[in-house]
Design an enzyme around this catalytic site. Structure first.
Site, short mmCIF file in Angstrom:
data_model
loop_
_atom_site.label_atom_id
_atom_site.label_comp_id
_atom_site.label_asym_id
_atom_site.label_seq_id
_atom_site.Cartn_x
_atom_site.Cartn_y
_atom_site.Cartn_z
N ASP A 97 0.86 -1.17 0.00
CA ASP A 97 0.00 0.00 0.00
C ASP A 97 0.91 1.24 0.00
OD1 ASP A 97 -3.25 0.26 1.47
OD2 ASP A 97 -2.17 1.79 0.32
N ASP A 199 -2.71 4.82 -2.48
CA ASP A 199 -3.69 5.50 -1.64
C ASP A 199 -4.00 6.91 -2.17
OD1 ASP A 199 -5.03 5.35 1.04
OD2 ASP A 199 -3.85 7.16 1.38
N GLU A 241 -6.16 4.29 -6.04
CA GLU A 241 -7.42 4.58 -5.37
C GLU A 241 -7.84 5.98 -5.82
OE1 GLU A 241 -7.44 5.74 -1.32
OE2 GLU A 241 -9.41 4.94 -0.91
N HIS A 315 -11.15 -1.97 3.66
CA HIS A 315 -11.00 -1.59 5.08
C HIS A 315 -11.69 -0.27 5.39
CE1 HIS A 315 -8.11 0.62 2.82
NE2 HIS A 315 -7.88 1.40 3.86
N ASP A 316 -12.24 0.39 4.35
CA ASP A 316 -12.93 1.67 4.57
C ASP A 316 -14.44 1.53 4.44
OD1 ASP A 316 -10.49 3.50 2.58
OD2 ASP A 316 -10.56 3.14 4.75
O1 TEU Z 1 -9.03 6.41 1.86
C1 TEU Z 1 -9.40 7.54 1.12
C2 TEU Z 1 -10.64 8.09 1.66
O2 TEU Z 1 -10.97 9.20 1.39
C3 TEU Z 1 -11.45 7.23 2.56
O3 TEU Z 1 -11.01 7.53 3.88
C4 TEU Z 1 -12.91 7.53 2.38
O4 TEU Z 1 -13.06 8.88 2.09
C5 TEU Z 1 -13.69 7.36 3.64
O5 TEU Z 1 -13.06 6.41 4.42
C6 TEU Z 1 -15.08 6.94 3.24
O6 TEU Z 1 -15.14 5.56 3.09
C7 TEU Z 1 -7.63 6.13 1.88
C8 TEU Z 1 -7.44 4.91 2.75
O7 TEU Z 1 -8.09 3.79 2.14
C9 TEU Z 1 -8.03 5.22 4.09
O8 TEU Z 1 -8.00 4.08 4.95
C10 TEU Z 1 -7.21 6.36 4.71
O9 TEU Z 1 -7.83 6.74 5.93
C11 TEU Z 1 -7.17 7.57 3.77
O10 TEU Z 1 -6.93 7.24 2.40
C12 TEU Z 1 -6.02 8.49 4.18
O11 TEU Z 1 -4.81 7.82 3.92
#
Ligand code: TEU
Ligand code: CA
Length: 540
Positions: A97, A199, A241, A315-316
């Site tokens: 990542d 990311d 992403e 994971h989000d």
């Molecule tokens: O996520 C990008 C992001 O914007 C997400 O956090 C999303 O907006 C939010 O969680 C709604 O689902 C990436 C990574 O996947 C995330 O885990 C990180 O927190 C974020 O970037 C910052 O690095």
């Protein structure tokens, strides 16, 4: 010319929650190594490993303080090298990542930069004088609530952070920043990794003083420069992403002759239960016709120009069975439907840890149970705006990121076999019923549906290369499509709802390739579909 990642299925490991090997309640690299045989048995080809670099864990590793050292809780660089080697023995590549839109504020670059306005690292980040009233230069907001500008007393300037205050944005306009990132990427490429998940890579072209964040004017110039300087001439997979990507933009990232990335994660489908113009917490019911339109658009647009990624979970995101299926009496059936629907599409499928055994959301009763900074910040802001506590918790239980981060459920022993100590985050109390050991014992479990789907992709070129066409259906909540390659035709039928329905099968199938109700006969004529029924029929 095809690439390995076009035939691959990728499994995402969130290391903190996958397997603890030393009894500190936190997952680690040695724990992942212990579980490689399980992943090889599932049949996956690559692991997307969420960040394992040194981090203060303000955002659980997405705030990096040393890109070339392993986080203490996760183990050592030697563990990482063993993981890469042991995975490779099982034909599994490790996709790292890459989090380079921002660093941790504890990264040496920022520790230096914040000392003085003329520090050699000052221009690695984005600073601004206050305006005449002492305020930030504009009203750019953080994804994690509040302003995106944090005032630094020491030098009387604001710095930009599109995420938490402890995640200052890097200044990609500075060639030294870009070269430092490329040097770090080559450090990891030399260790034998299989690629990078990038990311929020769509943000690195930002022009914050013009309030441009995603898709900035130099974004693709930077990515082509990165490609040349690092992975371009190697057989690696790269997935960006890109939350704001449209098909047009996605082609810019993934058309092979542009020499940028292999593919991107786009999130148009994932936003369909969000009120337009509002935040992810503000929900509307999912429309299946809208979902069909979005998937069909992306399948059609990227059919020959670029490449799709395919996912329900990460994971989000909340667990898909809880979000858009039925996590009670139809947990397994709706889980199988989601799997069959997604894995027969064209593109590279991603399985998020626990998805393959039907793990579901974990509802909390108080904010004290919540770990995720995004949810906690939103809770505090909405509380101050007068939202009712229970409404805010309802939003967190529906869309909060902790839902995906409860520890992997391996067996029915204490702490689900994840750890011998107190886990860093609560474990879903349903682990005695929902766990890997039980799934492996039950021949018609969701696990074996995933294993079979991966096998179909590996054995049948039609899954990788066939065309996609949506099938018109009387009932708009049936999502049916077909894949065609030369004389071969497969028909995928899913009843994306909790009630029975009918489907007029116009052609006599040759065989049933996979189904989630294991008793059904499928012959030409009116089919009666059970709730969440899914089937893949070989038509020719
Ligand atoms: O996520 C990008 C992001 O914007 C997400 O956090 C999303 O907006 C939010 O969680 C709604 O689902 C990436 C990574 O996947 C995330 O885990 C990180 O927190 C974020 O970037 C910052 O690095
Ligand atoms: Ca541990």
């Amino acid at each position: 010319m095809s690439s390995w990642w076009q035939k691959a299925v990728v499994y995402q490991v969130y290391p903190r929650s996958f397997q603890d090997s030393n009894g500190d309640g936190i997952g680690d690299l040695k724990g992942i190594i212990q579980r490689l045989d399980y992943l090889a048995y599932l049949g996956i080809d690559a692991i997307w490993l969420s960040p394992v670099y040194k981090s203060p864990n303000d955002d659980n590793g997405y705030d990096i303080s040393d890109y070339q050292e392993i986080m203490d809780e996760f183990g050592t660089m030697e563990d990482m090298e063993i993981l890469i080697a042991e995975a490779m023995k099982r034909n599994i590549r490790i996709v790292m990542d890459l989090v380079v839109n921002h660093t941790s504020d504890e990264h040496p670059w920022f520790v230096e930069a914040r000392q003085s306005r003329d520090n050699q690292y000052r221009d690695f980040y984005i600073w601004s004088d206050p305006d005449s009233q002492g305020n930030p230069p504009n009203d750019l907001g953080s994804t994690f609530s509040g302003p995106a500008w944090e005032y630094s007393e020491l030098t009387g300037q604001y710095y930009l952070h599109l995420f938490s205050k402890k995640q200052p944005d890097l200044n990609w306009g500075n060639q030294e920043v870009r070269q430092s990132v490329y040097d770090m990427m080559n450090f990891w490429i030399e260790k034998g990794i299989g690629g990078f998940r990038m990311d929020v890579i769509d943000l690195v072209g930002k022009q914050p003083f013009k309030k441009i964040t995603g898709n900035g004017p130099k974004l693709h110039e930077y990515l082509q420069e990165m490609n040349r300087a690092t992975f371009g001439n190697k057989d690696l997979m790269t997935v960006g992403e890109t939350w704001g990507a449209t098909p047009e933009i996605a082609k810019l990232y993934s058309k092979p002759n542009r020499n940028e990335l292999s593919m991107v994660f786009q999130f148009e489908h994932s936003g369909l239960d969000q009120q337009p113009g509002k935040e992810k917490w503000d929900l509307i019911d999912l429309s299946i016709p809208a979902l069909k339109d979005v998937f069909s658009k992306w399948q059609t647009e990227l059919a020959s120009e670029g490449w799709n990624s395919l996912f329900w979970n990460n994971h989000d995101l909340p667990r898909i069975i809880s979000r858009w299926g039925n996590d009670k009496e139809f947990r397994v059936q709706s889980g199988k439907m989601f799997a069959i629907l997604l894995h027969l599409l064209k593109g590279t499928p991603y399985i998020y840890q626990g998805e393959e055994i039907g793990m579901i959301n974990y509802p909390v009763e108080t904010i004290e149970e919540v770990d995720d900074i995004e949810s906690i910040n939103m809770y505090n802001v909405r509380l101050s705006q007068g939202y009712a506590k229970e409404d805010i918790l309802d939003s967190i239980n529906a869309k909060g990121r902790d839902n995906a981060r409860t520890p992997m459920q391996w067996n029915d022993s204490k702490n689900a076999g994840f750890t011998s100590n107190k886990p860093w985050l609560h474990i879903n109390p349903n682990y005695p019923e929902i766990n890997v050991e039980k799934a492996l014992e039950e021949k018609d479990s969701l696990f074996y549906t995933y294993k079979k789907l991966i096998q179909l992709r590996h054995e049948h070129p039609i899954v990788v290369w066939g065309t996609y066409n949506l099938v018109d259906t009387e009932d708009e909540n049936i999502f049916a499509y077909c894949r065609v390659l030369d004389e071969q035709k497969w028909l995928i039928i899913t009843n994306f709802q909790e009630k029975t329905t009918t489907f007029d099968l116009k052609e006599e199938p040759k065989s049933v390739l996979i189904q989630n109700y294991t008793k059904k006969e499928y012959t030409k004529g009116m089919l009666y579909l059970d709730p969440y029924e899914a089937v893949v029929l070989e038509i020719s």
